[in-house]
Each structure stands twice: as structure tokens, then as C-alpha cells.
Design a protein around this motif. Structure first.
Motif, mmCIF file in Angstrom:
data_model
loop_
_atom_site.group_PDB
_atom_site.id
_atom_site.type_symbol
_atom_site.label_atom_id
_atom_site.label_comp_id
_atom_site.label_asym_id
_atom_site.label_seq_id
_atom_site.Cartn_x
_atom_site.Cartn_y
_atom_site.Cartn_z
ATOM 1 N N GLU A 251 35.165 53.380 60.994
ATOM 2 C CA GLU A 251 35.667 53.749 62.317
ATOM 3 C C GLU A 251 34.934 52.986 63.424
ATOM 4 O OE1 GLU A 251 34.122 55.757 60.240
ATOM 5 O OE2 GLU A 251 32.289 56.359 61.277
ATOM 6 N N ASP A 252 35.624 52.796 64.539
ATOM 7 C CA ASP A 252 35.104 52.010 65.669
ATOM 8 C C ASP A 252 34.779 50.576 65.260
ATOM 9 O OD1 ASP A 252 35.274 54.288 67.272
ATOM 10 O OD2 ASP A 252 33.279 54.955 66.653
ATOM 11 N N ASN A 253 35.409 50.129 64.205
ATOM 12 C CA ASN A 253 35.256 48.753 63.724
ATOM 13 C C ASN A 253 33.804 48.421 63.348
ATOM 14 O OD1 ASN A 253 36.797 46.515 63.023
ATOM 15 N ND2 ASN A 253 36.182 45.395 64.852
ATOM 16 N N ILE A 254 33.065 49.416 62.928
ATOM 17 C CA ILE A 254 31.670 49.206 62.531
ATOM 18 C C ILE A 254 31.629 48.496 61.181
ATOM 19 C CG2 ILE A 254 29.507 50.363 61.883
ATOM 20 C CD1 ILE A 254 30.382 52.657 63.760
ATOM 21 N N GLU A 255 30.861 47.420 61.134
ATOM 22 C CA GLU A 255 30.730 46.667 59.885
ATOM 23 C C GLU A 255 29.837 47.436 58.917
ATOM 24 O OE1 GLU A 255 30.413 42.176 59.987
ATOM 25 O OE2 GLU A 255 28.420 42.723 59.299
ATOM 26 N N ILE A 256 30.278 47.560 57.694
ATOM 27 C CA ILE A 256 29.487 48.262 56.676
ATOM 28 C C ILE A 256 28.599 47.237 55.984
ATOM 29 C CG2 ILE A 256 29.578 49.697 54.614
ATOM 30 C CD1 ILE A 256 32.372 50.600 55.537
ATOM 31 N N SER A 257 27.298 47.433 56.127
ATOM 32 C CA SER A 257 26.373 46.369 55.720
ATOM 33 C C SER A 257 26.374 46.128 54.207
ATOM 34 C CB SER A 257 24.959 46.686 56.210
ATOM 35 O OG SER A 257 24.543 47.919 55.678
ATOM 36 N N SER A 258 26.459 47.177 53.422
ATOM 37 C CA SER A 258 26.405 47.001 51.962
ATOM 38 C C SER A 258 27.796 46.793 51.369
ATOM 39 C CB SER A 258 25.698 48.188 51.309
ATOM 40 O OG SER A 258 24.310 48.108 51.540
ATOM 41 N N THR A 259 28.549 45.911 51.959
ATOM 42 C CA THR A 259 29.847 45.485 51.406
ATOM 43 C C THR A 259 29.955 43.981 51.628
ATOM 44 O OG1 THR A 259 30.961 45.912 53.513
ATOM 45 C CG2 THR A 259 31.029 47.674 51.868
ATOM 46 N N GLY A 260 30.853 43.364 50.924
ATOM 47 C CA GLY A 260 31.014 41.923 51.030
ATOM 48 C C GLY A 260 30.134 41.207 50.025
ATOM 49 N N SER A 261 30.671 40.128 49.464
ATOM 50 C CA SER A 261 29.921 39.452 48.402
ATOM 51 C C SER A 261 30.456 38.053 48.153
ATOM 52 C CB SER A 261 30.021 40.272 47.106
ATOM 53 O OG SER A 261 31.375 40.387 46.720
ATOM 54 N N LYS A 262 29.670 37.303 47.411
ATOM 55 C CA LYS A 262 30.103 36.011 46.879
ATOM 56 C C LYS A 262 29.736 35.999 45.401
ATOM 57 C CE LYS A 262 29.325 33.591 51.249
ATOM 58 N NZ LYS A 262 28.904 34.813 51.977
ATOM 59 N N VAL A 263 30.721 35.835 44.566
ATOM 60 C CA VAL A 263 30.478 35.920 43.120
ATOM 61 C C VAL A 263 31.168 34.739 42.425
ATOM 62 C CG1 VAL A 263 30.689 37.345 41.048
ATOM 63 C CG2 VAL A 263 30.430 38.442 43.269
ATOM 64 N N ILE A 264 30.450 34.135 41.502
ATOM 65 C CA ILE A 264 31.048 33.071 40.674
ATOM 66 C C ILE A 264 31.242 33.620 39.257
ATOM 67 C CG2 ILE A 264 30.726 30.788 39.660
ATOM 68 C CD1 ILE A 264 29.050 30.063 42.109
ATOM 69 N N TYR A 265 32.451 33.470 38.772
ATOM 70 C CA TYR A 265 32.797 33.958 37.437
ATOM 71 C C TYR A 265 33.107 32.796 36.495
ATOM 72 C CZ TYR A 265 33.667 38.504 39.667
ATOM 73 O OH TYR A 265 33.547 39.671 40.364
ATOM 74 N N LEU A 266 32.802 33.019 35.243
ATOM 75 C CA LEU A 266 33.314 32.159 34.165
ATOM 76 C C LEU A 266 34.331 32.975 33.384
ATOM 77 C CD1 LEU A 266 30.522 30.089 32.395
ATOM 78 C CD2 LEU A 266 32.463 29.264 33.724
ATOM 79 N N ARG A 267 35.418 32.316 33.017
ATOM 80 C CA ARG A 267 36.470 33.070 32.344
ATOM 81 C C ARG A 267 37.044 32.295 31.180
ATOM 82 N NH1 ARG A 267 40.775 35.099 36.269
ATOM 83 N NH2 ARG A 267 41.985 33.304 35.665
ATOM 84 N N PRO A 268 36.537 32.514 29.980
ATOM 85 C CA PRO A 268 37.174 31.916 28.804
ATOM 86 C C PRO A 268 38.422 32.712 28.408
ATOM 87 C CG PRO A 268 35.178 33.099 28.184
ATOM 88 C CD PRO A 268 35.311 33.232 29.663
ATOM 89 N N GLN A 269 39.423 31.990 27.953
ATOM 90 C CA GLN A 269 40.678 32.644 27.577
ATOM 91 C C GLN A 269 41.255 31.986 26.325
ATOM 92 O OE1 GLN A 269 43.424 32.846 31.079
ATOM 93 N NE2 GLN A 269 41.734 31.781 32.067
ATOM 94 N N ILE A 270 41.956 32.763 25.560
ATOM 95 C CA ILE A 270 42.717 32.202 24.442
ATOM 96 C C ILE A 270 44.154 32.696 24.521
ATOM 97 C CG2 ILE A 270 40.788 31.862 22.866
ATOM 98 C CD1 ILE A 270 41.691 34.457 21.466
ATOM 99 N N HIS A 271 45.014 31.882 23.938
ATOM 100 C CA HIS A 271 46.440 32.138 24.024
ATOM 101 C C HIS A 271 47.024 31.798 22.659
ATOM 102 C CE1 HIS A 271 50.351 31.255 26.449
ATOM 103 N NE2 HIS A 271 50.342 32.438 25.908
ATOM 104 N N TYR A 272 47.571 32.816 22.012
ATOM 105 C CA TYR A 272 48.047 32.591 20.649
ATOM 106 C C TYR A 272 49.523 32.961 20.543
ATOM 107 C CZ TYR A 272 48.335 32.797 15.579
ATOM 108 O OH TYR A 272 48.700 32.581 14.271
ATOM 109 N N GLN A 273 50.280 32.034 19.958
ATOM 110 C CA GLN A 273 51.717 32.268 19.810
ATOM 111 C C GLN A 273 51.968 33.129 18.579
ATOM 112 O OE1 GLN A 273 54.030 28.761 19.136
ATOM 113 N NE2 GLN A 273 55.956 29.747 19.660
ATOM 114 N N LEU A 274 52.432 34.340 18.813
ATOM 115 C CA LEU A 274 52.679 35.257 17.703
ATOM 116 C C LEU A 274 54.010 34.942 17.019
ATOM 117 C CD1 LEU A 274 51.636 38.566 19.472
ATOM 118 C CD2 LEU A 274 50.353 37.360 17.708
ATOM 119 N N HIS A 275 55.026 34.744 17.866
ATOM 120 C CA HIS A 275 56.352 34.501 17.306
ATOM 121 C C HIS A 275 57.234 33.945 18.419
ATOM 122 C CE1 HIS A 275 60.503 35.693 16.147
ATOM 123 N NE2 HIS A 275 60.093 35.231 14.978
#
Lengths: 315, 133
Positions: A251-275
Motif C-alpha cells: 500500500e502507498d506504493n511502498i517498496e518491499i525490501s525483501s522481494t526482487g531477485s536475479k537468478v541464473i538457472y541451468l536446465r537440462p531436458q530430454i525429449h523422447y518419442q514414445l509413438h
């Protein structure tokens, strides 16, 4: 026999894992629908059904782990179904709807552990993807612009024993969101390697209810992915993604100090054709660098499995 | 594009639009109509074991109400709560909930609903941490 063009499109679909972000007290909400951005050929349908678990545990202060044991862990189990349809030659409609089996936080209080949990339908994601450029085989490439929204149609008033659950644990984010993105991919026919990249931005409207004013910070992500596909049956991908979120406001546009972030992710993925055109997709998302404003609970991992079916349209 | 194909797309878009409209216009919750305190239903006070606390402090908040067949509903704009019994909750706040917060209580029976609130101020976590160190 699936055409190479379809295979390439399906590979791009591997981006379909919702992003997550750290929140002070919970495991966060999936962001941006199923995460896919590619355009489909006219009259083609694509249906994806998936399950996702996200687990958060450690508190961070800036980029360091903080010794704060008050929240034991936070976890959600989420299922979703998404449908995409190539409504015109270069235009695709996409929608996703999900359900939280549970969204739980276990807190270490003075007189023991306390479990706070909620479940129910999440937000509805809708977007339009316009293919701005497409290069035909053998140098298949596409450049897509996406505009969309997430509607807070899900449960946002969950209670336990007459007590309303905190907003971070409600299945719905409670706020209307608008998003936009750009997507580019390229994979040569006969080449085992391909790549793609995504830019994504999301703006949130304020939650303005009788007892609550809350505005989520702007969200921005950039992602680059390498694609390796030796056969049409099996594909491996590795993505690196940077997610940035501005501070939330109250409220009153007050900035919440313990919010906001910068995060780097790694994301391995696999994709398998079933049929035929029926695919199994599995992926995991691991944060490798976390910088948070103030003190925040951060994500430890997320896993997702799902099946995808594509049908109709040009073969 | 043939007429049949075009028609099916128009129908699809229309259905999607109607679906979104219905979802967006769904009434999520009815506004509660409050009544004045009376002999049949009254919320006399809401008391807390503390109103100025640090992050992670645990306090108890109690609603003192009169009437028969009372049911209680609690909510807060920032912070977390669990019910101890229907008229009493435990409240605490994580670092993002520092600030001037409100805890609301509604008490309902067959004569209507009465409501009250209490303000809980939560000190910023970095100040709390510095003082404790």
C-alpha cells in the motif's frame, strides 16, 4: 514418418517448462504459461499435459546463504494442460490452465513444526504468437513475437480453520498479468546441433482487495538453449536462463525490501518419442547463481515431466 | 482458406472469448455486509500479546466476541497466521512482511457479521538482526 519440419517445431516445444522464482515465504508460482513460444503451422494442434514439482528451502541474503531456519521448506505440486492451435499460417493461439495439488510451507515455530497448505486451480494463461520470419528447410529457423496475459481465475481465498492462507501460498497469483516475448531458433537439417533464445517480459497489475494491496514486481528473463538431436527419437537440450524480478510493492506504493531477485538457472531436458507424434518430456531446473534483495527463501530445484501430442495441420 | 475452415476458426475464437469472459466475470467472493454490535452479536475487542514485534516473533491475537453460534474468519494483509482455536490465532512475519500490518477478524452468526482489526508493526529484519548481534 514425421517431417523434419515438425521435428524442429517439436524440439522448440522443449522450452515448455514454466519458470519459477523465489518468494519470501513460498516456492513461487509458475510463470508464463507452459513456457513455449514457437509458432505452429496452420490448423495444427498441440496438447501438452505435465506435472511439476518445485522445492524451496534455503534463505539467502544477497548472494549468500543465510542461516535462517524458520521456514523448513516450501513445495508445490502442480499439474497443467496446455493447448496450442495454428489458427493462421503465421499465427498461433495458446492457452494453459493448471491445478495445484498442494502448495505447502512447513514452518519451524517455537512449539513445533506447522504446516500451512492450500490447493486448487491456478491462473489461466492465454497468448498469441505471431511468426515474423520463417526460413524453410534445410536451414529451418523462425522468429516469433508473443503477446499474452495471465488471468487470476484460480483460487485466491483459501482458508484453513477460518484463517486465510498468505497470498504467496494461494494457488492463484491474484493479479492480472500482461506479458510479451521474442523467440528465435535455428537448426539445420542434418545437423545434430541447433540453438534458440527467448526474451520474456511480464507486467503485473496490482491486487487491490478490501484487505490487501499488493503489486508484484516486473519480471524479465533471457534464455539461451543448445539443442542436440542425433535421431528423431531422442533429443537433449541444455538451457541457461537469467531471471530478474523487481521489488514488489505494498500500500502507498511502498517498496518491499525483501522481494526482487536475479537468478541464473541451468536446465537440462530430454525429449523422447514414445509413438508417432507422441512425446515424453522431462526436465529439471537448478539455480546456479542467486542474488536476492534483502532476505528471501530461494528455490532449490524444480522438476517436470509431461507428454505432448501434436496433430492436424500440414504434414 | 475455404469457408468451412474459416467458420470453424471463427467459432473457435468466439468460444475462447466467451470462456475468458465468463471466467473473468465470475464473482469470486461476495462482499460481506456488516452489522452494528448488538446483544445478539458483538465484537468487543481484538487484543494481541504484542503490537510491535520483530521478524519471526510469534504473538497471539484474540477476538473477544459475544453471541451464539459464532464463527470466526481471520485474514491479514502481510504475515502468516495459524488458528489456535476459532477466536485465537498465532501470528508471525517473515522478512518481506516488515511494516505496518493489519489483522482482520470477522465474526458471524445468524444475526449477521461484525468485524474489527488490529495493527501489528513488524520491524525490518536487518534492524532486528543488527540489534541481536
Amino acid at each position: 514418418m514425421i517431417s523434419p519440419k515438425i521435428i524442429v517445431i517439436l524440439l522448440l516445444q522443449l522450452f515448455m517448462i514454466p519458470s519459477i522464482y523465489g518468494q519470501c515465504c513460498s516456492a513461487g508460482n509458475p510463470v508464463g504459461g507452459d513456457g513455449s513460444f514457437d509458432g505452429l503451422p496452420a490448423n495444427q494442434w498441440r496438447v501438452f499435459a505435465g506435472f511439476r514439482q518445485s522445492y524451496s528451502r534455503d534463505y539467502f541474503h544477497l548472494s549468500k546463504k543465510e542461516d535462517m531456519q524458520h521456514i523448513d521448506h516450501s513445495v508445490y505440486n502442480y499439474s497443467s494442460i496446455s493447448v496450442s492451435y495454428g489458427i493462421l499460417k503465421n499465427t498461433t493461439l495458446h492457452t494453459e490452465f493448471g491445478y495445484f495439488f498442494d502448495k505447502t510451507q512447513v514452518v519451524n515455530l517455537q512449539d513445533g513444526k506447522e504446516k500451512i497448505t492450500a490447493g486448487g486451480p491456478g491462473d489461466l494463461s492465454l497468448n498469441v504468437r505471431q511468426r515474423l520470419f520463417q526460413q524453410k528447410l534445410p536451414n529451418s529457423a523462425q522468429f516469433v513475437a508473443m503477446f499474452g496475459t495471465r488471468l487470476p481465475v484460480g483460487a485466491f481465498n483459501e482458508q484453513t480453520n477460518g484463517v486465510t492462507i498468505p497470498i504467496s501460498l494461494q494457488p492463484s497469483s491474484g493479479a492480472l498479468k500482461l506479458n510479451a516475448g521474442l523467440f528465435y531458433s535455428k537448426k539445420k537439417k542434418g545437423n545434430m546441433f541447433g540453438y534458440s533464445s527467448v526474451l520474456f517480459f511480464e507486467w503485473s497489475n496490482a491486487i487491490d482487495k478490501d484487505f490487501l494491496y499488493y503489486k508484484y514486481g516486473n519480471f524479465f528473463s533471457v534464455e539461451a538453449t543448445g539443442i542436440y538431436s542425433r535421431t528423431s527419437k531422442f533429443t537433449a537440450l541444455l538451457s541457461g536462463k537469467l531471471e530478474c524480478r523487481d521489488n514488489d510493492r505494498r500500500e502507498d506504493n511502498i517498496e518491499i525490501s525483501s522481494t526482487g531477485s536475479k537468478v541464473i538457472y541451468l536446465r537440462p531436458q530430454i525429449h523422447y518419442q514414445l509413438h508417432a507424434e507422441f512425446f515424453l518430456i522431462a526436465s529439471t531446473e537448478i539455480p546456479v547463481y542467486k542474488y536476492v534483495n534483502g532476505y528471501q527463501l530461494t528455490n532449490l530445484y524444480a522438476i517436470q515431466v509431461g507428454v505432448m501430442k501434436t496433430f492436424g495441420g500440414a504434414k | 482458406m475455404d469457408i468451412r475452415n474459416l467458420t470453424s476458426k471463427i467459432i473457435l475464437i468466439s468460444l475462447l472469448g466467451i470462456f475468458v469472459f465468463i471466467l473473468a466475470s465470475c464473482e469470486k467472493e461476495k462482499d460481506t455486509i456488516l452489522v452494528d454490535n448488538s446483544d445478539s452479536l458483538a465484537l468487543d475487542s481484538i487484543c494481541s500479546t504484542a503490537t510491535l514485534i520483530d521478524v519471526w516473533d510469534e504473538i497471539y491475537i484474540t477476538a473477544y466476541a459475544r453471541g451464539e453460534n459464532l464463527s470466526y474468519s481471520w485474514k491479514t494483509d502481510h504475515g502468516s497466521m495459524v488458528g489456535i482455536d476459532s477466536s485465537k490465532v498465532k501470528y508471525w512475519a517473515c522478512p518481506s512482511c516488515a511494516g505496518v500490518n493489519k489483522v482482520f477478524c470477522e465474526v458471524t452468526n445468524q444475526y449477521g457479521t461484525v468485524a474489527g482489526e488490529i495493527v501489528i508493526t513488524v520491524n525490518p529484519y536487518n534492524e532486528t538482526k543488527t540489534l541481536k548481534e
